[in-house]
Design a protein around this motif. Structure first.
Motif, PDB file in Angstrom:
ATOM      1  N   ARG B 293       0.806  -1.213   0.000  1.00  0.00           N
ATOM      2  CA  ARG B 293       0.000   0.000   0.000  1.00  0.00           C
ATOM      3  C   ARG B 293       0.841   1.266   0.000  1.00  0.00           C
ATOM      4  O   ARG B 293       0.311   2.367  -0.063  1.00  0.00           O
ATOM      5  CB  ARG B 293      -0.947  -0.006   1.208  1.00  0.00           C
ATOM      6  CG  ARG B 293      -2.263  -0.703   0.879  1.00  0.00           C
ATOM      7  CD  ARG B 293      -3.263  -0.507   1.988  1.00  0.00           C
ATOM      8  NE  ARG B 293      -2.801  -1.114   3.226  1.00  0.00           N
ATOM      9  CZ  ARG B 293      -3.476  -1.064   4.362  1.00  0.00           C
ATOM     10  NH1 ARG B 293      -4.603  -0.425   4.435  1.00  0.00           N
ATOM     11  NH2 ARG B 293      -3.007  -1.650   5.445  1.00  0.00           N
ATOM     12  N   THR B 294       2.185   1.093   0.124  1.00  0.00           N
ATOM     13  CA  THR B 294       3.024   2.294   0.128  1.00  0.00           C
ATOM     14  C   THR B 294       3.469   2.626  -1.290  1.00  0.00           C
ATOM     15  O   THR B 294       3.858   1.752  -2.054  1.00  0.00           O
ATOM     16  CB  THR B 294       4.280   2.092   0.995  1.00  0.00           C
ATOM     17  OG1 THR B 294       4.838   0.825   0.657  1.00  0.00           O
ATOM     18  CG2 THR B 294       3.967   2.140   2.458  1.00  0.00           C
ATOM     19  N   ARG B 333       6.614  -2.089 -11.549  1.00  0.00           N
ATOM     20  CA  ARG B 333       6.331  -0.745 -12.032  1.00  0.00           C
ATOM     21  C   ARG B 333       4.822  -0.633 -12.146  1.00  0.00           C
ATOM     22  O   ARG B 333       4.190  -1.448 -12.807  1.00  0.00           O
ATOM     23  CB  ARG B 333       6.993  -0.581 -13.395  1.00  0.00           C
ATOM     24  CG  ARG B 333       7.084   0.846 -13.866  1.00  0.00           C
ATOM     25  CD  ARG B 333       7.444   0.891 -15.324  1.00  0.00           C
ATOM     26  NE  ARG B 333       8.857   0.617 -15.605  1.00  0.00           N
ATOM     27  CZ  ARG B 333       9.326   0.585 -16.853  1.00  0.00           C
ATOM     28  NH1 ARG B 333       8.533   0.778 -17.876  1.00  0.00           N
ATOM     29  NH2 ARG B 333      10.595   0.343 -17.059  1.00  0.00           N
ATOM     30  N   GLN B 334       4.271   0.350 -11.479  1.00  0.00           N
ATOM     31  CA  GLN B 334       2.821   0.497 -11.485  1.00  0.00           C
ATOM     32  C   GLN B 334       2.364   1.209 -12.756  1.00  0.00           C
ATOM     33  O   GLN B 334       1.409   0.794 -13.399  1.00  0.00           O
ATOM     34  CB  GLN B 334       2.378   1.298 -10.255  1.00  0.00           C
ATOM     35  CG  GLN B 334       0.886   1.386 -10.062  1.00  0.00           C
ATOM     36  CD  GLN B 334       0.355   0.082  -9.513  1.00  0.00           C
ATOM     37  OE1 GLN B 334       1.126  -0.754  -9.057  1.00  0.00           O
ATOM     38  NE2 GLN B 334      -0.949  -0.099  -9.555  1.00  0.00           N
ATOM     39  N   ALA B 335       3.077   2.282 -13.109  1.00  0.00           N
ATOM     40  CA  ALA B 335       2.687   3.057 -14.274  1.00  0.00           C
ATOM     41  C   ALA B 335       3.908   3.791 -14.780  1.00  0.00           C
ATOM     42  O   ALA B 335       4.930   3.856 -14.098  1.00  0.00           O
ATOM     43  CB  ALA B 335       1.597   4.057 -13.896  1.00  0.00           C
TER      44      ALA B 335
END
Lengths: 360, 526
Positions: B293-294, B333-335
């Motif tokens: 969640r961080t 990598r989220q975005a």
């Protein structure tokens, strides 16, 4: 609110006894209604009384494992053709012919309602036991449980603590090494790849263990107590005698051809010697415990509610067979005793104090 | 009367002498700094004091160790625990329990102190170190500086008279390091604890040290006042180098002293380097990395020029490692996107082999890359160019040596050669300066400069401001996963006092390095 119920962490032994009670209850029935009640009770108590520490989050994992168990059980029933002996056919799958030497095994074949239900009930039972163990883990840190061992077993307890600490770190270092090895060229063959993974992880684990051992040693772990050599010899002798006594006694009790005189008396003698040895060893251990977990009435209440659940459902499994092991042909029945018995476990949530909040 | 005394101590491992005829007296309430090049036996000397050498290290020990005039040379570390406390390099590796409070109590439990005493001392220590709000926290969730302070506290509760610390600030960002050092000086001044401290980065510790132990390559030691020993020491902080260049005597040991002296200097500041817009190297666009969640990295956009060395700074946990791994393409990598010039391809779209020939990454634990038994085998597995690269980086490493027997600097060079074997146009380094002495760091800085001159894009994450001053063209400061400042090293470093190297602190901007000052002094002389 009495002072015993001020927010604090309940003694880990109480939670484990409670969970074992629930697990005993779950293992003594295949009635899905009772099993689901037990699972619901365990989950409710966990949600009401778990702390914010990391291990409390592991409960989800146990529930997941339980679900997988149930699904696997049902799947295997379908795959390996549980529909022997007739019943209501749900799906008429063709049977895959197997050679003669595979005796007693069938692949696919008609799927009956009875076989699916049998798999479901069986899976539910195992799954419920897993959820109970998960509840204990989420409510009481296993490491704190190990801290509660008697002083004489301190060494064993610490060894276990170290093992418990190092294991998750091994997973972490395996992940790190895997990522790092992708950054260089190297052996791509199967054995080579294994070596690339294993060598750095093992080196890391060894380094860490040595560092931990050094850290413990410099902080006084294993300091010689005040015992004289003579006392140490007495303790050692008592422990050894105890061990021999217990071994011989157990053997004699289990093997009916051995004279009775050797059985129970020997066992009792062995246990007595072992206890004396532990006591004597514990006396010379020069350690103290910081803020030991208190044992007050909520601990008793939590323990009692678990034991009651286990006892009632065990009684049901012996006296109300239809309820404990319901017929696969009709909808399962529940008696008031069985229902109340499984709900007693909920009292733990009421009796236990709120967990101590974690400051961040 | 001295608290602890070493008399004629010699240690050798398999016939290789590490310490020879060491005599050392430690008095009550002094801070003694142990210094010397890498591999000169600093950890061994500390180990002799705590009893870990030879028990945990092997080797043979000759000589005597006296604690309050009683020989303890044969006593195990646990039997010295009441008087000698030890904090290792990696605090997390030495933690036995789960929470801060239990960790503080562990040592006292082993000593068998009564419960009331334990309760009192835990509270006192929590306050003394300013960690009272952490008492229930899981040790693994603490930041590096907090962990180090807990590790010190866990030893302090046993009320040792001598505290032995092995590189307590090597993994910490400048601010956390200052916190830990301030804590240590407070212990020395207020409680009269004796502190024996090994440290590579002298610039941090020298101002606080009462005495210094300087280890030579031959295993002999010199003991004396820091100002005297630093006159001739092979390892010195930039401040002393500056003092030597300017011919100051006695040498200044603190920035304050040096500033007073520097007023008399009248120097022409170095010419502002004409900044040419570099060729594009890597273009990072709106990159985000999430762990659980961080949010570790939040929408970072960062054009990185080819032929430049960019330093990535920021406190522990600011997202430096996450950013590097995400740019390399192996990390989550989220975005966002990464484009590597000239093809404009994203390493995350490639397989591991393609990724490493596009972007090389030297991970924080460089040892994770190594798995074979000799340097030659490693080079053969790394590809045909590896040995040549290694000889360029650090010439003359014997091929039959086990990688674990190399010095920190040599092992780093080997790992770097393996990463560079695929000839990537982009090179990322995650905290490469840990455990390197001044010589090795200068060599690494030269290597990075050379790689950049060859047209590579080099990004290095580090806490070491002196290294940044030597190696970097540009500095990017991360905080909480976001870029808070970026620009030419000279400007960024001058803007924030926490990141200023010693030369800048003394002479003010735009001075950065000792060699610039030396050049200016020479220019004035001629």
């Amino acid at each position: 609110m009495s002072s015993a119920r001020l927010p604090r962490d309940l003694h880990p032994v109480a939670w484990w006894v409670w969970a074992i009670g629930l697990a005993v209850a779950a293992s003594s029935t295949t009635n899905p209604l009772v099993l689901l009640t037990v699972v619901a009770v365990a989950s409710l108590v966990v949600f009401a009384r778990r702390s914010e520490q990391p291990w409390a989050r592991a409960f989800r994992l146990y529930v997941l494992v339980a679900v997988v168990i149930v699904v696997m059980r049902v799947l295997f029933r379908v795959l390996l053709g549980g529909g022997v002996g007739g019943g209501h056919v749900l799906l008429d799958l063709p049977e895959v012919p197997l050679p003669d030497w595979v005796l007693g095994l069938r692949l696919l074949g008609p799927v009956t309602r009875e076989s699916v239900l049998a798999g479901l009930y069986d899976g539910l039972r195992l799954g419920a036991v897993v959820v109970c163990v998960g509840a204990a883990n989420a409510l009481a840190n296993p490491k704190r449980l190990l801290r509660s061992v008697p002083a004489a077993l301190h060494e064993v307890g610490t060894a276990l603590v170290v093992a418990v600490t190092v294991l998750p770190q091994l997973a972490e270092s395996a992940r790190r090494v895997r990522a790092a090895q992708a950054l260089r060229a190297g052996d791509e063959r199967r054995t080579g790849r294994l070596r690339r993974q294993l060598v750095p992880v093992l080196e890391d684990a060894l380094d860490r263990s040595l560092q931990l051992a050094a850290g413990m040693d410099t902080r006084g772990y294993g300091r010689a107590g005040t015992a004289t050599p003579a006392e140490r010899r007495v303790t050692g002798a008592l422990m050894l005698t105890g061990l021999c006594g217990v071994c011989v006694g157990t053997y004699a009790v289990l093997d009916t051809s051995v004279p009775r005189l050797l059985g129970t008396p020997m066992l009792v003698l062995g246990v007595a010697a072992a206890v004396a040895g532990l006591l004597s060893a514990g006396r010379r251990v020069g350690r103290t415990r910081y803020r030991p977990d208190p044992w007050r009435w909520p601990e008793f209440a939590v323990m009692a509610s678990g034991i009651a659940t286990g006892a009632v459902l065990h009684w049901v499994s012996e006296h109300q067979l239809v309820v404990a092991y319901p017929d696969l042909a009709s909808f399962p029945q529940v008696t008031l005793v069985a229902l109340l018995g499984s709900l007693v476990g909920l009292l733990a949530a009421v009796a236990a104090p709120e967990p101590r909040p974690v400051t961040s | 009367m001295s608290l602890l005394e070493l008399r004629g101590v010699s240690v050798d491992y398999d016939g290789t002498p590490v310490l020879r005829d060491v005599d050392l007296d430690l008095a009550d309430g002094e801070l003694v700094l142990v210094s010397g090049p890498t591999g000169s036996g600093k950890s061994t000397l500390l180990g002799v004091v705590t009893g870990l050498v030879p028990r945990f290290s092997g080797g043979t020990l000759v000589g005597d160790v006296l604690l309050d005039d009683v020989s303890v040379v044969h006593a195990a570390p646990r039997e010295r625990a009441h008087a000698v406390g030890y904090v290792g390099q990696d605090p997390l590796a030495g933690f036995v329990t789960d929470t801060v409070e239990e960790e503080l109590a562990y040592g006292m439990e082993q000593l068998g102190l009564p419960p009331e005493t334990m309760r009192r001392r835990v509270e006192e220590t929590l306050d003394l170190l300013g960690i009272a709000d952490l008492r229930g926290r899981d040790l693994r969730t603490l930041s590096g500086g907090q962990q180090q302070r807990v590790a010190i506290g866990a030893v302090l509760t046993m009320h040792p008279r001598l505290l032995v610390l092995d590189e307590p600030t090597s993994a910490l960002d400048p601010t956390a390091a200052e916190d830990v050092l301030a804590t240590l000086t407070r212990l020395v001044h207020d409680l009269g604890v004796t502190v024996l401290l090994a440290e590579h980065r002298l610039e941090r510790v020298v101002p606080f040290a009462d005495r210094m132990v300087l280890l030579g390559a031959d295993g002999r030691v010199q003991v004396g006042e820091p100002a005297d020993l630093l006159e001739t020491s092979p390892v010195v902080p930039p401040l002393v180098e500056l003092g030597r260049a300017a011919g100051w005597s006695p040498l200044p040991l603190s920035v304050r002293e040096a500033r007073r002296r520097a007023r008399a200097l009248d120097l022409v500041p170095p010419a502002e380097a004409v900044s040419v817009d570099p060729a594009p190297g890597v273009d990072v666009r709106r990159l985000s990395v999430v762990h659980g969640r961080t949010v570790a990295v939040r929408e970072v956009s960062l054009p990185l020029g080819a032929g430049r060395v960019t330093a990535l700074m920021g406190r522990n946990g600011a997202g430096k490692s996450s950013l590097l791994w995400a740019v390399q393409g192996s990390g989550p990598r989220q975005a966002g996107s990464v484009r590597v010039a000239p093809s404009g391809s994203d390493p995350a779209d490639l397989k591991a082999g393609g990724r490493r020939s596009l972007v090389g990454l030297l991970p924080q634990q460089a040892g994770d890359l190594l798995y074979l038994e000799t340097v030659d085998e490693e080079c053969a597995a790394g590809g045909p160019r590896t040995r040549g690269l290694l000889d360029e980086l650090v010439p003359g490493i014997p091929g039959d040596r086990h990688p674990r027997d190399l010095s920190e600097g040599q092992r780093l060079a080997l790992a770097l050669a393996l990463v560079l074997a695929g000839d990537p146009p982009v090179l990322l380094l995650d905290e490469p300066t840990r455990g390197l002495d001044y010589g090795a760091k200068a060599a690494l800085a030269r290597t990075l400069r050379r790689l950049a001159t060859d047209g590579r894009t080099v990004v290095v994450s580090t806490h070491d401001v002196e290294f940044v001053a030597q190696a970097a063209d540009e500095v990017v400061v991360l905080a909480d996963g976001e870029v808070v400042s970026r620009g030419p090293a000279r400007r960024v470093v001058a803007e924030s006092p926490a990141f200023a190297p010693q030369v800048t602190k003394v002479l003010g901007a735009p001075w950065l390095r000792v060699d610039e000052v030396a050049a200016a002094l020479e220019g004035r002389g001629s």
